[in-house]
Design a protein around this motif. Structure first.
Motif, short mmCIF file in Angstrom:
data_model
loop_
_atom_site.label_atom_id
_atom_site.label_comp_id
_atom_site.label_asym_id
_atom_site.label_seq_id
_atom_site.Cartn_x
_atom_site.Cartn_y
_atom_site.Cartn_z
N TRP A 43 12.08 12.89 8.11
CA TRP A 43 11.29 13.77 8.95
C TRP A 43 11.28 15.23 8.50
O TRP A 43 10.72 16.07 9.16
CB TRP A 43 11.80 13.71 10.39
CG TRP A 43 11.76 12.33 10.94
CD1 TRP A 43 12.82 11.54 11.26
CD2 TRP A 43 10.58 11.54 11.20
NE1 TRP A 43 12.38 10.31 11.71
CE2 TRP A 43 11.02 10.29 11.69
CE3 TRP A 43 9.21 11.77 11.07
CZ2 TRP A 43 10.13 9.29 12.04
CZ3 TRP A 43 8.33 10.76 11.43
CH2 TRP A 43 8.78 9.54 11.91
N ARG A 44 11.93 15.50 7.34
CA ARG A 44 11.98 16.89 6.88
C ARG A 44 11.81 16.95 5.37
O ARG A 44 12.61 16.38 4.63
CB ARG A 44 13.29 17.56 7.27
CG ARG A 44 13.29 19.06 7.02
CD ARG A 44 14.61 19.69 7.38
NE ARG A 44 15.68 19.24 6.50
CZ ARG A 44 16.90 19.79 6.47
NH1 ARG A 44 17.20 20.77 7.29
NH2 ARG A 44 17.82 19.33 5.64
N PRO A 97 11.94 1.12 -0.83
CA PRO A 97 12.09 1.76 0.48
C PRO A 97 13.56 1.91 0.85
O PRO A 97 14.40 1.08 0.49
CB PRO A 97 11.37 0.80 1.44
CG PRO A 97 11.41 -0.53 0.74
CD PRO A 97 11.36 -0.24 -0.71
N MET A 98 13.85 2.95 1.59
CA MET A 98 15.19 3.14 2.11
C MET A 98 15.41 2.16 3.28
O MET A 98 14.45 1.59 3.80
CB MET A 98 15.38 4.59 2.55
CG MET A 98 15.34 5.57 1.39
SD MET A 98 16.69 5.30 0.21
CE MET A 98 18.08 5.97 1.13
N LEU A 150 6.54 9.44 3.31
CA LEU A 150 5.11 9.34 3.62
C LEU A 150 4.79 9.98 4.96
O LEU A 150 3.62 10.21 5.26
CB LEU A 150 4.68 7.88 3.61
CG LEU A 150 4.77 7.17 2.26
CD1 LEU A 150 4.39 5.70 2.41
CD2 LEU A 150 3.88 7.84 1.23
N ALA A 151 5.82 10.29 5.74
CA ALA A 151 5.59 10.90 7.05
C ALA A 151 5.36 12.40 6.95
O ALA A 151 4.55 12.95 7.71
CB ALA A 151 6.79 10.62 7.96
N VAL A 152 6.04 13.10 6.02
CA VAL A 152 5.98 14.56 6.04
C VAL A 152 5.72 15.22 4.68
O VAL A 152 5.26 16.36 4.64
CB VAL A 152 7.28 15.16 6.63
CG1 VAL A 152 7.48 14.71 8.07
CG2 VAL A 152 8.49 14.79 5.77
N ALA A 156 0.83 -1.21 0.00
CA ALA A 156 0.00 0.00 0.00
C ALA A 156 0.87 1.26 0.00
O ALA A 156 0.59 2.23 -0.72
CB ALA A 156 -0.93 -0.01 1.21
N ALA A 157 1.94 1.24 0.81
CA ALA A 157 2.85 2.39 0.85
C ALA A 157 3.50 2.60 -0.51
O ALA A 157 3.63 3.74 -0.99
CB ALA A 157 3.90 2.17 1.93
#
Length: 335
Positions: free
Chosen positions: A332-333, A205-206, A230-232, A178-179
């Motif tokens: 995260w950035r 994916p990393m 997908l986080a930020v 899904a990701a």
């Protein structure tokens, strides 16, 4: 996937298939069977295979679903004759043996390396590339289940451990797909904005996560590399362009080593002239400028033409700690 993951997956699925009284034996047998396909490197090494042959035949015949199905049936016939547990429950043990063997290549196909599931048919290796080759989030539930079965044996609580481990690990694989679909959607939108909607592309994916992804797009003069968290990330995806010596790659594409690498990587190869030698990089494994598999395949003659040479594996930029630090920061950035 890494050996530990294949061991605990093979042991867990085998233990789940047999009667409770046989669980410990099945977990150990499944662990052995689950790691067998990865021993294909030993005969290649003994035969003195060159570096390209060795890397492109790994996950070949030993990872073929038809080959493993036949091998598993032969193992079952042998064990049924000489081992009492298999005689006592022949059908569950047949299922256990087949599951321990067949889940190995199927799990490998979730990585980007490529797995020849239908060997000897001449298809490109399967690379669903939704899981990094080492992923603790997938391995941990299976490891807990495997250790629990060795500890509790036939006790009823073992069923709960097996069920939980298999459900959690399978659900995680579902999440990775899904990701990947979300990342691919964002990447295709960014590619369409550049007029590259039909260009070859892959995402992966990393290391050690499924929230930060790397995307590579092949272009006429090289390739694009981009990242998606997908986080930020909220803005449209961006890419950095890198050149590739595509004329030399076309010139040499019929050479056996180059043709084999292009088939193995589904064409995702970068080419560079390094001190008069043509060095090919497998763009799927690593990140710019750090690639795990790089090969010198030709050298330039005094007249300027490329002459094929025996392939050599060459080193490149390696700084794993720095790369992991950059990946964590990027996760995260958003730039």
């Amino acid at each position: 996937m890494d050996s530990l993951t294949q061991i605990v997956l093979g042991g867990t699925v085998a233990a789940a298939a047999v009667p409770a009284a046989h669980r410990r034996k099945a977990a150990i047998a499944g662990a052995v069977l689950g790691t067998l396909p990865d021993l294909d490197g030993i005969p290649l090494m003994l035969m003195g295979a060159d570096v390209v042959t060795a890397v492109t035949w790994h996950r070949g015949p030993s990872h073929s679903l038809p080959v493993l199905a036949i091998f598993g049936w032969l193992v079952w016939l042998l064990l049924r004759r000489y081992w009492a547990p298999v005689r006592e429950a022949p059908r569950p043990w047949l299922i256990a043996i087949q599951l321990a063997l067949l889940t190995h290549p199927l799990l490998d196909a979730f990585t980007v390396y490529g797995t020849q599931l239908l060997w000897p048919l001449a298809y490109n290796p399967v690379m669903w590339s939704s899981v990094f080759i080492i992923d603790p989030a997938y391995t941990l539930p299976l490891l807990v289940s495997f250790v629990a079965i060795l500890w509790v044996g036939a006790r009823p609580v073992g069923t709960k451990f097996l069920t939980a481990g298999l459900l959690l690990s399978s659900a995680y694989l579902g999440w990775t797909l899904a990701a990947k679909a979300m990342v691919d959607h964002d990447a295709h939108q960014a590619m369409a904005a550049r007029g590259l909607q039909s260009a070859p592309m892959f995402s992966v994916p990393m290391p050690f996560n499924t929230l930060l992804w790397r995307v590579v797009v092949l272009t006429e003069g090289g390739y694009l590399e981009g990242y998606r968290s997908l986080a930020v990330d909220k803005k449209p995806m961006t890419f950095t362009a890198y050149p590739s010596h595509t004329p030399a790659l076309r010139e040499l594409q019929a050479q056996p080593a180059v043709a084999r690498l292009l088939w193995f990587t589904s064409g995702f190869m970068g080419a560079r002239d390094v001190n008069g030698r043509l060095v090919l990089s497998d763009l799927r494994m690593g990140a710019e400028p750090d690639y795990s598999f790089q090969y010198a395949v030709a050298q330039r003659t005094p007249g300027g033409a490329w002459q094929a040479m025996a392939p050599e594996k060459v080193g490149g930029f390696r700084n794993a700690r720095e790369q992991l630090g950059k990946a964590w920061e990027r996760l995260w950035r958003e730039p």
